[in-house]
Design a protein around this motif. Sequence first.
Motif, PDB file in Angstrom:
ATOM      1  N   PHE A 159       0.827  -1.201   0.000  1.00  0.00           N
ATOM      2  CA  PHE A 159       0.000   0.000   0.000  1.00  0.00           C
ATOM      3  C   PHE A 159       0.866   1.259   0.000  1.00  0.00           C
ATOM      4  O   PHE A 159       0.610   2.210  -0.762  1.00  0.00           O
ATOM      5  CB  PHE A 159      -0.920  -0.009   1.219  1.00  0.00           C
ATOM      6  N   VAL A 160       1.900   1.278   0.830  1.00  0.00           N
ATOM      7  CA  VAL A 160       2.772   2.450   0.926  1.00  0.00           C
ATOM      8  C   VAL A 160       3.459   2.718  -0.413  1.00  0.00           C
ATOM      9  O   VAL A 160       3.602   3.872  -0.835  1.00  0.00           O
ATOM     10  CB  VAL A 160       3.801   2.261   2.052  1.00  0.00           C
ATOM     11  N   CYS A 163       0.315   3.624  -3.292  1.00  0.00           N
ATOM     12  CA  CYS A 163      -0.713   4.647  -3.090  1.00  0.00           C
ATOM     13  C   CYS A 163      -0.345   5.922  -3.847  1.00  0.00           C
ATOM     14  O   CYS A 163       0.766   6.434  -3.736  1.00  0.00           O
ATOM     15  CB  CYS A 163      -0.868   4.954  -1.599  1.00  0.00           C
ATOM     16  N   SER A 246      -4.406   8.692   0.325  1.00  0.00           N
ATOM     17  CA  SER A 246      -3.119   9.396   0.431  1.00  0.00           C
ATOM     18  C   SER A 246      -3.020  10.218   1.712  1.00  0.00           C
ATOM     19  O   SER A 246      -1.913  10.523   2.169  1.00  0.00           O
ATOM     20  CB  SER A 246      -2.919  10.314  -0.774  1.00  0.00           C
ATOM     21  N   VAL A 249      -1.300   7.608   4.082  1.00  0.00           N
ATOM     22  CA  VAL A 249      -0.182   6.757   3.679  1.00  0.00           C
ATOM     23  C   VAL A 249       1.123   7.214   4.313  1.00  0.00           C
ATOM     24  O   VAL A 249       1.984   6.376   4.644  1.00  0.00           O
ATOM     25  CB  VAL A 249      -0.069   6.696   2.135  1.00  0.00           C
TER      26      VAL A 249
END
Length: 307
Positions: A159-160, A163, A246, A249
């Motif tokens: 995800f990091v 994103c 975002s 994140v």
Amino acid sequence: MDLSHLGAPIGPMIRVHGGFANRMYRLDTDQGSFAVKELNLVDRPWTHPAEDVFRFEQAAFATGIPMPEPISASHDMLVHRWVEGEKVPEAPVPGAYAREIGEILARIHVLDVAWSHVSVEDTTSRDWAGLAARAAATRQPWADELASNVETFLAIANFVETCERPGPVVLTHRDIQPWNLLSREGRPVVLDWELSGMLDLSGELGSTALSLAKGPGFNDIKPAIFRSVLDGYVAGGGALPPPGPSWFVYMIGGWLGHTRWNILRCLAGVEASTGPDLALSHESVRNGVRGLPDLFSRLPELEALLL
């Protein structure tokens, strides 16, 4: 440390415990009281842009941002004038306090400061299975919890990395959390600027608003306090970026990297000469291993705060 420029000491320099990355001391001299921060040069995962940060702090202080006066900076030491105030607990702050933080961010983001440091973003680490195996082999107290969450940590890393950040990118503090704030007569004082740098605006606003709207966990988030930070930002002349993941994140990625860094310190098994004490590293790992999966699972709930 050469601290002769601060005057003649009137007592011994006193360690102030609790720093998550560096070590802090208080020094009283005939010229006043100073906060002396010894930067961790041994294993920190970034290069500290001391000159850029100092210039940024000077500009912020000159415009009246409530913060300690920056005195001097070098590659291994930061000095500020000591500021008295009440510690801010990790709990939802009052609405007026949250709103003023938003206004402060808006003022910070319009500062015209040259920033020469180019940060190199490391690829998000995916070695969580290996770290869990090493933790089990060395009988770390949190080894079982880490092992049970390996797949979640890999999902968080993905995800990091993937994103999308909508921008704009701003020069900002990047770490406004309760432990980097004081309350003086009910109003904020912003501490610990050493992580300052360029950041996607949504990440800065989301991290700040969420940290001020909740307690130690995520079961008691106050939407009104979250919104107060954003209302203050708009009142201060800022424009909000579009809603989306975002906003969170940066907080998730920063906590992920901090947890991994402390895992490595714990696996080394020795008391380092700089940075957090080993006991604090173990506490940081436990908090990350338990808290990150919870935070990640609540992304839809957090995004609803933006609507």
